[in-house]
Scaffold this active site. Sequence first.
Site, PDB file in Angstrom:
ATOM      1  N   SER A 104       1.059  -0.766  -0.425  1.00 34.72           N
ATOM      2  CA  SER A 104       0.377  -0.084   0.064  1.00 34.72           C
ATOM      3  C   SER A 104       0.949   1.348   0.181  1.00 34.72           C
ATOM      4  O   SER A 104       1.857   1.689   0.653  1.00 34.72           O
ATOM      5  CB  SER A 104      -1.079  -0.206   0.835  1.00 34.72           C
ATOM      6  OG  SER A 104      -1.253   0.686   1.493  1.00 34.72           O
ATOM      7  N   GLY A 105       0.590   2.192  -0.931  1.00 36.54           N
ATOM      8  CA  GLY A 105       1.559   3.771  -0.548  1.00 36.54           C
ATOM      9  C   GLY A 105       2.902   3.389  -1.911  1.00 36.54           C
ATOM     10  O   GLY A 105       3.182   4.550  -2.338  1.00 36.54           O
ATOM     11  N   THR A 109      -2.581   2.748  -8.248  1.00 40.83           N
ATOM     12  CA  THR A 109      -2.863   3.555  -8.869  1.00 40.83           C
ATOM     13  C   THR A 109      -2.196   4.530  -9.894  1.00 40.83           C
ATOM     14  O   THR A 109      -2.598   4.907 -10.620  1.00 40.83           O
ATOM     15  CB  THR A 109      -3.856   3.803  -7.856  1.00 40.83           C
ATOM     16  OG1 THR A 109      -4.471   3.006  -6.629  1.00 40.83           O
ATOM     17  CG2 THR A 109      -5.132   4.523  -8.602  1.00 40.83           C
ATOM     18  N   ASN A 156      -1.146   5.493   3.251  1.00 39.38           N
ATOM     19  CA  ASN A 156      -1.227   5.743   1.824  1.00 39.38           C
ATOM     20  C   ASN A 156      -2.577   6.791   2.381  1.00 39.38           C
ATOM     21  O   ASN A 156      -4.073   6.356   2.642  1.00 39.38           O
ATOM     22  CB  ASN A 156      -1.499   5.036   1.001  1.00 39.38           C
ATOM     23  CG  ASN A 156      -1.766   5.418  -0.237  1.00 39.38           C
ATOM     24  OD1 ASN A 156      -1.351   6.644  -0.271  1.00 39.38           O
ATOM     25  ND2 ASN A 156      -1.978   4.458  -1.585  1.00 39.38           N
ATOM     26  N   SER A 159      -5.329   5.797   0.147  1.00 31.39           N
ATOM     27  CA  SER A 159      -4.826   4.546  -1.053  1.00 31.39           C
ATOM     28  C   SER A 159      -6.784   3.796  -1.149  1.00 31.39           C
ATOM     29  O   SER A 159      -7.440   3.798  -0.592  1.00 31.39           O
ATOM     30  CB  SER A 159      -4.642   3.894   0.822  1.00 31.39           C
ATOM     31  OG  SER A 159      -4.857   2.210   0.959  1.00 31.39           O
ATOM     32  N   SER A 160      -6.197   2.766  -1.880  1.00 36.23           N
ATOM     33  CA  SER A 160      -7.680   1.864  -3.205  1.00 36.23           C
ATOM     34  C   SER A 160      -7.494   0.821  -2.115  1.00 36.23           C
ATOM     35  O   SER A 160      -7.459  -0.317  -1.590  1.00 36.23           O
ATOM     36  CB  SER A 160      -6.791   1.131  -4.466  1.00 36.23           C
ATOM     37  OG  SER A 160      -6.301   1.955  -5.176  1.00 36.23           O
ATOM     38  N   GLY A 398      -2.117  -4.313  -2.201  1.00 36.96           N
ATOM     39  CA  GLY A 398      -1.127  -4.883  -1.878  1.00 36.96           C
ATOM     40  C   GLY A 398      -1.205  -5.127  -0.933  1.00 36.96           C
ATOM     41  O   GLY A 398      -1.979  -5.274   0.425  1.00 36.96           O
ATOM     42  N   GLU A 400      -0.991  -6.220   3.459  1.00 37.36           N
ATOM     43  CA  GLU A 400      -0.853  -5.724   3.904  1.00 37.36           C
ATOM     44  C   GLU A 400      -0.242  -5.940   5.789  1.00 37.36           C
ATOM     45  O   GLU A 400      -1.029  -7.208   6.124  1.00 37.36           O
ATOM     46  CB  GLU A 400      -2.585  -4.912   4.719  1.00 37.36           C
ATOM     47  CG  GLU A 400      -2.721  -4.402   3.124  1.00 37.36           C
ATOM     48  CD  GLU A 400      -4.798  -3.268   3.657  1.00 37.36           C
ATOM     49  OE1 GLU A 400      -4.722  -4.358   4.159  1.00 37.36           O
ATOM     50  OE2 GLU A 400      -4.083  -2.366   2.966  1.00 37.36           O
TER      51      GLU A 400
HETATM   52  N1  LIG Z   1       5.078   8.757 -10.495  1.00 38.31           N
HETATM   53  C1  LIG Z   1       3.990   8.724  -8.809  1.00 38.31           C
HETATM   54  N2  LIG Z   1       5.410  10.696  -8.648  1.00 38.31           N
HETATM   55  C2  LIG Z   1       4.750  11.065  -8.159  1.00 38.31           C
HETATM   56  N3  LIG Z   1       4.395  10.905  -6.810  1.00 38.31           N
HETATM   57  C3  LIG Z   1       3.009   9.489  -6.862  1.00 38.31           C
HETATM   58  C4  LIG Z   1       3.884   8.593  -7.828  1.00 38.31           C
HETATM   59  N4  LIG Z   1       3.286   7.330  -7.742  1.00 38.31           N
HETATM   60  C5  LIG Z   1       2.987   7.061  -6.568  1.00 38.31           C
HETATM   61  N5  LIG Z   1       3.008   8.846  -5.870  1.00 38.31           N
HETATM   62  C6  LIG Z   1       2.718   8.934  -4.308  1.00 38.31           C
HETATM   63  O1  LIG Z   1       2.370   8.052  -3.666  1.00 38.31           O
HETATM   64  C7  LIG Z   1       0.834   8.126  -3.750  1.00 38.31           C
HETATM   65  C8  LIG Z   1       0.349   6.491  -2.954  1.00 38.31           C
HETATM   66  O2  LIG Z   1       0.130   6.477  -4.612  1.00 38.31           O
HETATM   67  P1  LIG Z   1      -0.759   4.881  -4.985  1.00 38.31           P
HETATM   68  O3  LIG Z   1      -2.378   5.886  -4.374  1.00 38.31           O
HETATM   69  O4  LIG Z   1      -0.837   4.913  -6.461  1.00 38.31           O
HETATM   70  O5  LIG Z   1      -0.207   4.047  -3.994  1.00 38.31           O
HETATM   71  P2  LIG Z   1      -1.045   2.332  -4.151  1.00 38.31           P
HETATM   72  O6  LIG Z   1      -0.052   1.557  -4.436  1.00 38.31           O
HETATM   73  O7  LIG Z   1      -2.350   2.274  -5.102  1.00 38.31           O
HETATM   74  O8  LIG Z   1      -1.777   2.223  -2.410  1.00 38.31           O
HETATM   75  P3  LIG Z   1      -2.698   1.537  -2.349  1.00 38.31           P
HETATM   76  O9  LIG Z   1      -2.472  -0.259  -2.329  1.00 38.31           O
HETATM   77  O10 LIG Z   1      -3.206   1.435  -1.235  1.00 38.31           O
HETATM   78  O11 LIG Z   1      -3.740   1.825  -3.336  1.00 38.31           O
HETATM   79  C9  LIG Z   1       0.271   8.893  -4.513  1.00 38.31           C
HETATM   80  O12 LIG Z   1      -1.391   9.870  -3.759  1.00 38.31           O
HETATM   81  C10 LIG Z   1       1.072  10.121  -4.823  1.00 38.31           C
HETATM   82  O13 LIG Z   1       1.292  10.748  -3.937  1.00 38.31           O
HETATM   83 MG   LIG Z   2      -4.296   2.016  -4.631  1.00 36.86          MG
END
Ligand SMILES: Nc1ncnc2c1ncn2[C@@H]1O[C@H](COP(=O)(O)OP(=O)(O)OP(=O)(O)O)[C@@H](O)[C@H]1O
Ligand SMILES: [Mg+2]
Length: 1048
Positions: A104-105, A109, A156, A159-160, A398, A400
């Site tokens: 997560s994070g 996404t 996050n 977070s999704s 992801g 957890e």
């Molecule tokens: N390529 C990137 N450039 C800039 N910031 C990023 C990038 N990727 C992720 N981030 C930052 O990290 C944060 C978390 O990313 P994201 O929501 O994609 O995580 P995730 O893997 O989908 O987590 P989860 O499993 O909780 O959904 C985003 O809100 C953003 O602030």
């Molecule tokens: Mg996500």
Amino acid sequence: MEDEEGPECGKPDFVLLDQVTMEDFMRNLQLRFEKGRIYTYIGEVLVSVNPYQELPLYGPEAIARYQGRELYERPPHLYAVANATYKAMKHRSRDTCIVISGESGAGKTEASKHIMQYIAAVTNPSQRAEVERVKDVLLKSTCVLEAFGNARTNRNHNSSRFGKYMDINFDFKGDPIGGHIHSYLLEKSRVLKQHVGERNFHAFYQLLRGSEDKQLHKLHLERNPAVYNFTRQGAGLNMIVHSALDSDEQSHQAVTEAMRVIGFSPEEVESVHRILAAILHLGNIEFVETEEGGLQKEGLAVAEETLVDHVAELTATPRDLVLRSLLARTVASGGRELIEKGHTAAEASYARDACAKAVYQRLFEWVVNRINSVMEPRGRDPRRDGKDTVIGVLDIYGFEVFPVNSFEQFCINYCNEKLQQLFIRLILKQEQEEYEREGIAWQSVEYFNNATIVDLVERPHRGILAVLDEACSSAGTITDRIFLQTLDTHHRHHLHYTSRQLCPTDKTMEFGRDFRIKHYAGDVTYSVEGFIDKNRDFLFQDFKRLLYNSTDPTLRAMWPDGQQDITEVTKRPLTAGTLFKNSMVALVENLASKEPFYVRCIKPNEDKVAGKLDENHCRHQVAYLGLLENVRVRRAGFASRQPYSRFLLRYKMTCEYTWPNHLLGSDKAAVSALLEQHGLQGDVAFGHSKLFIRSPRTLVTLEQSRARLIPIIVLLLQKAWRGTLARWRCRRLRAIYTIMRWFRRHKVRAHLAELQRRFQAARQPPLYGRDLVWPLPPAVLQPFQDTCQALFCRWRARQLVKNIPPSDMAQIKAKVAAMGALQGLRQDWGCRRAWARDYLSSATDNPTASSLFAQRLKTLRDKDGFGAVLFSSHIRKVNRFYKIRNRALLLTDRHLYKLDPDRQYRVMRAVPLEAVTGLSVTSGGDQLVVLHARGGSWPCSYPATGEGLGFIFRQGWGVRLETEQPRELSRDVLLNRRRGPGLMLSQPRAVPVPVPAGSGCLRRWDRPLEPGNCGTGPAARTPSLLEQGLCSWKDPQGSLGRHLQPPG
Ligand SMILES: Nc1ncnc2c1ncn2[C@@H]1O[C@H](COP(=O)(O)OP(=O)(O)OP(=O)(O)O)[C@@H](O)[C@H]1O
Ligand SMILES: [Mg+2]
């Protein structure tokens, strides 16, 4: 790639590491991260580190740099993977998928959004409206789904809280024509409760903070989230603040707009807002136990009944039914009898919470389905449009580990185990097995296979989910504790399962509450509390019926199962765990059927800050993602493998021995010849049925040489195809011409037969076929028919002429000559009369003066020596003062004389015929003729104009038109002030110039010359003496009367 990535940026592909150790791996990762290189390859797998800051890596320019390139041509990037996926889909018609994994994070996404943006940017160059619509919906759907499915967690801020797998369908041109979103296991318990520092789903805060006062009032809401139990915990927290645009207020506008663009109707959006508000109100409902006293019975009541009113109003359901559903449940007793059983306060609270969760879950599912209904590919017929190809993008939660992990974490981690299994199956195990199968020399790589953990969870009968299901289905009060004991009994010897019972010394677990699974990604301790309840996912039928009977169609559509009658004995619904397991099995099968591309996301630190790479944290992730094993397998292995036949199909044009088809013993030999020609045999290994290519560069070389030849092959194919088309066309044309020829032949024959039939009687005198009608000939016979008609006319003329006595021939010839000159130019030129020529000598025509004229004639003959009198007649002559005089005209074969009849025909003027230069004639009954001669013109009129002219023409004079511009014969012309249009006489023996039929300036004189119609000029307004004189002239001596009769 090397051009843009110097050595100071580390290795762009971990496969290029000198040694494959964790230290080297981490050093390279760290080095690249510090230089802002967040992407690195392991072969075709992309490792991505979340930068936690905006980097200038994205946007249209970057997309253009990656579009159409090979994976290794540019520095590692998500766009390169998206491009490789798209190319595999488009050029090889393969269904592909991109699996994005990480904790997560880690940036899953965000990565999926970049991939979607890339696909949207490179497709639909022809701007088709339907494709644009689909792209719009695809892009906007992310925003809506994030609002309802994402929440701020401690790990996050966005977070999704659900798993998302999106299929994008493409047509044969590679343009997106639709899509489908699958959502997995929404963390609906979040609606009720969140950990400290976390929030409920964004949608609630967006509604409260972003709605206008008026709308809030309508929903009976207050702006402050702290007022509501469900949002109180996160009330002081904001969404992640990238920029001012990311506030809840603005997100509300953006989501509402996105819903509008996607196709949600305003009523639907309003319903969604009402349902969210109803959930918030529901959360605030408290129950109090009432004691018996007065009218009131002992039982349960709602503390604040206005909340029930609000819920009833917002869900469009009857208030008393809402209240009854909250306070009691209906149960069907033995027969078909229904009993209402009151809740205790605890039961009511449980039912309320279950209802709130279920309403939110159904709302979320409805939103997903609604988006799907808009994105469904429309009007596709595989026979007509070809098969659609698909790119799937998986962005799923992801791995957890929380301080307290419950059923949801258990499911999420199980899901990650399944995906790791897939990764192992596709990337590690499958690869190694294939080398063995193909007989390629290979050193096996050790890796941890998590199949045993997956088995621990999903094994039938004894697996954790099966035990849990059994516990849920058992009658009586099976507690979570008993469930744990059963697990302990079944799995006491399992290497990846433990609990306090099995390991009493481990104080990190509680007796009778916790069990631990050694996941591939690490140990997770789960608390069994609530497992059974969450798995059973029970909701009283009363709520389902209540909401199904709502008058709000949107809400009603979310509860189709409320239709069932309570007394209906239905099958026990599948538990949440089993449903999730089934959906995971289906997902993995789906992914396995596609060509996978992997993006492995790494979270650099727990603090969500930029520029910090926590080594321990990352090391852990690298280990459990199996990245090192991935590098080892990759290094030992080959970048690509293809069956010989497929390889040949793709590259055979690059070698003379294999194009168009090889004559070698086998495909393998042909492939070998091809590679030798390119000098690439050192970089490949030959398996039993497949060719293994070690480095991607070899593939790129082959691809490039193929790309150079493709245009030539396309031309060749086009040439052949065009030739085929032309031959088809030619054959058709030939057939058409044959049919036409035969048809024409038939028409000609039929026409000739008809001619023969009609003209059988043509020889019969006296008409000689004059009344026969010529049939309309076919076009091809028109010239023939014209000739025939001419011949026929001549033949007929001959038949007629040969009966004419020789004495009449001179007259006939004169008439023919006059007709040649005047036909069509003059209404009447005396054709139908007998022409007596010498009227003045005739005692009949000129009884009083014929003897005088005879004397004059004798005198003149003696003097001028002419041979014959061609024509003589009385005329009326007009002089230039418009005076009209009686005169006589004598035409001999030498001269044209003007005589004075009143003075014994004295010659007034004699003009040699050579001096006559032209004639102007009118077309009307006035019989006006102007004789033009050198030295003056004679405007005169006499009834036998045609006759006189006929004899002139018979003298061998040709006739030609003086001017092509028809103009009226004006007074000026009459008076010889100006030569008007008229007939010119050409010199004798000159070649006669025929007057074209129907043309000629004199045709304009189609009315008799009468006062006011004498042409242009002053005379047109005032009738002159001349005109009056001419028009009143009526052959005063009546000398021509008998000639006006038609001949015999
Ligand atoms: N390529 C990137 N450039 C800039 N910031 C990023 C990038 N990727 C992720 N981030 C930052 O990290 C944060 C978390 O990313 P994201 O929501 O994609 O995580 P995730 O893997 O989908 O987590 P989860 O499993 O909780 O959904 C985003 O809100 C953003 O602030
Ligand atoms: Mg996500």
